[in-house]
Design a protein around this motif. Structure first.
Motif, short mmCIF file in Angstrom:
data_model
loop_
_atom_site.label_atom_id
_atom_site.label_comp_id
_atom_site.label_asym_id
_atom_site.label_seq_id
_atom_site.Cartn_x
_atom_site.Cartn_y
_atom_site.Cartn_z
N GLN A 276 0.78 -1.09 -0.09
CA GLN A 276 -0.02 -0.05 -0.02
C GLN A 276 1.00 1.20 -0.01
O GLN A 276 1.59 1.39 0.72
CB GLN A 276 -1.02 0.09 1.17
CG GLN A 276 -1.83 1.26 1.17
CD GLN A 276 -2.82 1.17 2.52
OE1 GLN A 276 -2.66 0.33 3.21
NE2 GLN A 276 -3.76 2.09 2.38
N TRP A 277 0.53 2.09 -0.76
CA TRP A 277 1.15 3.41 -0.89
C TRP A 277 -0.10 4.48 -0.85
O TRP A 277 -0.86 4.37 -1.29
CB TRP A 277 1.97 3.70 -2.33
CG TRP A 277 3.29 2.91 -2.41
CD1 TRP A 277 3.57 1.89 -2.23
CD2 TRP A 277 4.61 3.76 -2.77
NE1 TRP A 277 5.11 1.65 -2.21
CE2 TRP A 277 5.62 2.72 -2.46
CE3 TRP A 277 4.79 5.09 -2.98
CZ2 TRP A 277 6.56 2.95 -2.91
CZ3 TRP A 277 6.22 5.17 -3.38
CH2 TRP A 277 7.22 4.43 -3.39
N SER A 278 0.25 5.79 -0.48
CA SER A 278 -0.49 6.78 -0.47
C SER A 278 -0.37 7.26 -2.16
O SER A 278 0.74 7.45 -2.55
CB SER A 278 -0.44 8.05 0.61
OG SER A 278 0.86 8.40 0.04
N TRP A 279 -1.59 7.94 -2.67
CA TRP A 279 -1.29 8.17 -3.96
C TRP A 279 -0.66 9.27 -4.02
O TRP A 279 0.08 9.55 -5.18
CB TRP A 279 -2.79 8.40 -4.65
CG TRP A 279 -2.86 8.74 -5.96
CD1 TRP A 279 -3.24 9.89 -6.43
CD2 TRP A 279 -2.20 7.91 -7.11
NE1 TRP A 279 -3.04 10.00 -7.98
CE2 TRP A 279 -2.55 8.68 -8.41
CE3 TRP A 279 -1.87 6.56 -7.16
CZ2 TRP A 279 -2.04 8.32 -9.62
CZ3 TRP A 279 -1.54 6.25 -8.39
CH2 TRP A 279 -1.77 6.91 -9.66
N ALA A 280 -0.68 10.18 -3.21
CA ALA A 280 0.36 11.52 -3.09
C ALA A 280 1.65 10.97 -3.25
O ALA A 280 2.56 11.65 -3.87
CB ALA A 280 -0.04 12.27 -1.85
N ALA A 281 2.07 9.94 -2.54
CA ALA A 281 3.59 9.54 -2.41
C ALA A 281 3.97 9.00 -4.05
O ALA A 281 4.93 9.42 -4.47
CB ALA A 281 3.82 8.50 -1.64
N ILE A 282 3.10 8.10 -4.56
CA ILE A 282 3.29 7.83 -5.79
C ILE A 282 3.30 8.92 -7.00
O ILE A 282 4.39 8.98 -7.62
CB ILE A 282 2.15 6.85 -6.38
CG1 ILE A 282 2.24 5.61 -5.43
CG2 ILE A 282 2.15 6.49 -7.77
CD1 ILE A 282 1.09 4.37 -5.66
N THR A 283 2.48 9.95 -6.83
CA THR A 283 2.64 10.89 -7.78
C THR A 283 3.70 11.98 -7.63
O THR A 283 4.48 12.13 -8.59
CB THR A 283 1.23 11.62 -7.80
OG1 THR A 283 0.91 12.01 -6.33
CG2 THR A 283 -0.09 11.07 -8.36
#
Length: 425
Positions: A276-283
Motif C-alpha cells: 500500500q502506498w498513498s497516491w500522493a507519494a506515488i505521484t
C-alpha cells in the motif's frame, strides 16, 4: 618428465602461493607441512574463520574456547594481516586484543556476533583500527547505544546485516564514518528516524523490518544507486537525486505515506513496490522521475492509513507524455487497471506517439473491465513506435467464471494478430 614439487620452487614463489590461502583450516594444515611453509604465515594478507570451523570440538563452551585460541594464535602470527573474517562463535572480549595487534595493517573486518548480547561497549575497540580500516561488516548484532568509534575517516564500506538497532545507534554509527562510499543496513530491526548526511556516498541499501513507524532523512549528493525498504516516510534532501541512476522504494508491510525528493534528472531505473502506498507519494515520485528509462510499478493498493483503495484513474496520454524517455515498463495489476478506466484513453488521437518504449510487461489479475483492458493493450502496441516486445502475464486469475475464459480468449487473439511482438505467460 621429472615432477617438480613446491620444495624446488624459490621461497618467494612459495610465499606468494601460500598467501592466497585464507581459510583457517587450510592455513593450519599448510603450517604443519614444514618449517618453510610455517614461516609464510606472517605474510598472510587474509584470515577467514567459517561458521562451523570448530563444531567438531566437543560441545558447550569448548568450540568457543578452541576458536578463541586459534584466532588469537593466527592473528598474532599474521604480522601483515589486512583482512579478518570471523563467522564462527568467539568471545567478543578478545576483539580488542586482535585489533590492538593488527590495527595498523587491517583494512577489512567482518564479524558475525552473538545477537543475544548487547554489543554496547564491546565494539568501541573498532577505533583501534581507525588508521587503516576501510571496510567493516557486522552480522547479527544487537546494540542499544551508539558505538564510540570516533572518526573512522578511512572507512569506505559499512555493512550491517540482521541487527537489532535503535535509530540513535544507526545515526551515531554512520556519523562516525563521514567518508563512506557504500552503506548497507540489511534486514535490520529499527524504529524512529534514521538521519544522516554523507557527501561521498555512491551506493546505499537500507532495509528495515519489524516496524511501521520508521522514517528516513538523508543527504547524499553523489549517490548513484539507492534501495529503500520498510520506510513509511522518506526525505531525500541535500541534492540526493542529482546523480541518482537506480532507485528502489518498497515496503512489504504497512504503508508508504510520504516521499520527498528533488528532480531525478539522470535516473535510469525506478522501482516502486509494496502492498500500500498513498497516491500522493506515488505521484510525487513519478513527477520527480520524468526522465526515467526503466519503470517498475508493483504496488497493490492506494489509500492512507488502514483503508485499502484501488488506484485512481490515470490518463494514458498524460502519463507517457510526462515520461517521454521510458524504454521499459513493468506494470502490475493495480496500475494497469488505473490506465484502463473509462476516460483514460479519451485524449488519444492520430498525433499521439510513445517515442521510446521498447518493452512492456503487463500483469493482469482480473477479467473485470475486459473491453477497456484490451483497448489499452491495443493502444500501447499501436502508439509505441519502437515497441519490440510486450509480455502479458496472467497471474492468479480465477477461472471459475466464463468472463475469465472469454477474456483470456480475446487476449490470445490479440497476441496472434500482433505479428510476434506480444507473448502470453
Amino acid at each position: 618428465m621429472e615432477c617438480i614439487g613446491m620444495d624446488a620452487l624459490p621461497d618467494g614463489v612459495v610465499q606468494h602461493i601460500l598467501s592466497q590461502v585464507s581459510n583457517a583450516r587450510d592455513v593450519a594444515a599448510c603450517a604443519g607441512v614444514s618449517r618453510c611453509w610455517r614461516d609464510c604465515v606472517p605474510y598472510l594478507p587474509a584470515l577467514y574463520f567459517p561458521r562451523g570451523a570448530f563444531e567438531t570440538v566437543g560441545g558447550g563452551s569448548e568450540p568457543v574456547a578452541a576458536a578463541d585460541e586459534a584466532i588469537c594464535r593466527m592473528v598474532d602470527a599474521a604480522a601483515r594481516l589486512e583482512e579478518l573474517v570471523v563467522y564462527c562463535p568467539f568471545s567478543i572480549s578478545l576483539l580488542p586484543r586482535w585489533l590492538a595487534a593488527r590495527g595498523s595493517t587491517l583494512r577489512v573486518l567482518e564479524l558475525r556476533v552473538d545477537s543475544s548480547i548487547d554489543m554496547h561497549g564491546h565494539l568501541d575497540c573498532v577505533a583501534l583500527a581507525a588508521g587503516s580500516l576501510e571496510e567493516l561488516r557486522l552480522w547479527g548484532l544487537s546494540m542499544s547505544r551508539p558505538p564510540a568509534w570516533g572518526p573512522l575517516d578511512r572507512l569506505r564500506v559499512l555493512e550491517v546485516v540482521g541487527a537489532v538497532l535503535h535509530d540513535a545507534v544507526v545515526n551515531g554509527a554512520v556519523a562516525a564514518c563521514p567518508n563512506l562510499t557504500d552503506l548497507a543496513l540489511l534486514g535490520c530491526e529499527c524504529a524512529g528516524e534514521v538521519a544522516f548526511a554523507l557527501p561521498l556516498l555512491e551506493r546505499c541499501r537500507l532495509d528495515v523490518i519489524g516496524s511501521n513507524s520508521c522514517a528516513l532523512k538523508m543527504a547524499a549528493p553523489r549517490v548513484q544507486s539507492l534501495e529503500l525498504q520498510g520506510f513509511g516516510w522518506s526525505s531525500l534532501g541535500g541534492g540526493t537525486g542529482s546523480r541518482l541512476k537506480h532507485l528502489t522504494i518498497s515496503k512489504n508491510a504497512g504503508t508508504v505515506y510520504h516521499v520527498e525528493m528533488g528532480k531525478l534528472l539522470e535516473l535510469e531505473q525506478l522501482q516502486l513496490r509494496g502492498v500500500q502506498w498513498s497516491w500522493a507519494a506515488i505521484t510525487s515520485v513519478l513527477q520527480c522521475a520524468s526522465e526515467v528509462k526503466h519503470l517498475v510499478m508493483k504496488v497493490e493498493f492506494c489509500g492512507d492509513y488502514d483503508m485499502l483503495q484501488p488506484f485512481p484513474e490515470v490518463d494514458l496520454v498524460e502519463f507517457f507524455n510526462s515520461h517521454p524517455k521510458l524504454r521499459r515498463f513493468e506494470i502490475h495489476g493495480a496500475m494497469f487497471a488505473a490506465l484502463c478506466q473509462k476516460n483514460s484513453l479519451k485524449k488519444l488521437d492520430s498525433r499521439f506517439v510513445i517515442p521510446c518504449l521498447e518493452e512492456i510487461l503487463v500483469t493482469v489479475r482480473s477479467p473485470l473491465n475486459a473491453e477497456q483492458k484490451l483497448s489499452t493493450l491495443e493502444s500501447l502496441v499501436r502508439y509505441s513506435a519502437r515497441l519490440r516486445r510486450m509480455v502479458i502475464r496472467i497471474s492468479q486469475m480465477k477461472n471459475c467464471h466464463d468472463a475469465a475464459d472469454d477474456f483470456f480468449e480475446e487476449i490470445c487473439k490479440f497476441a496472434y494478430m500482433s505479428c510476434g511482438r506480444v507473448r502470453i505467460e
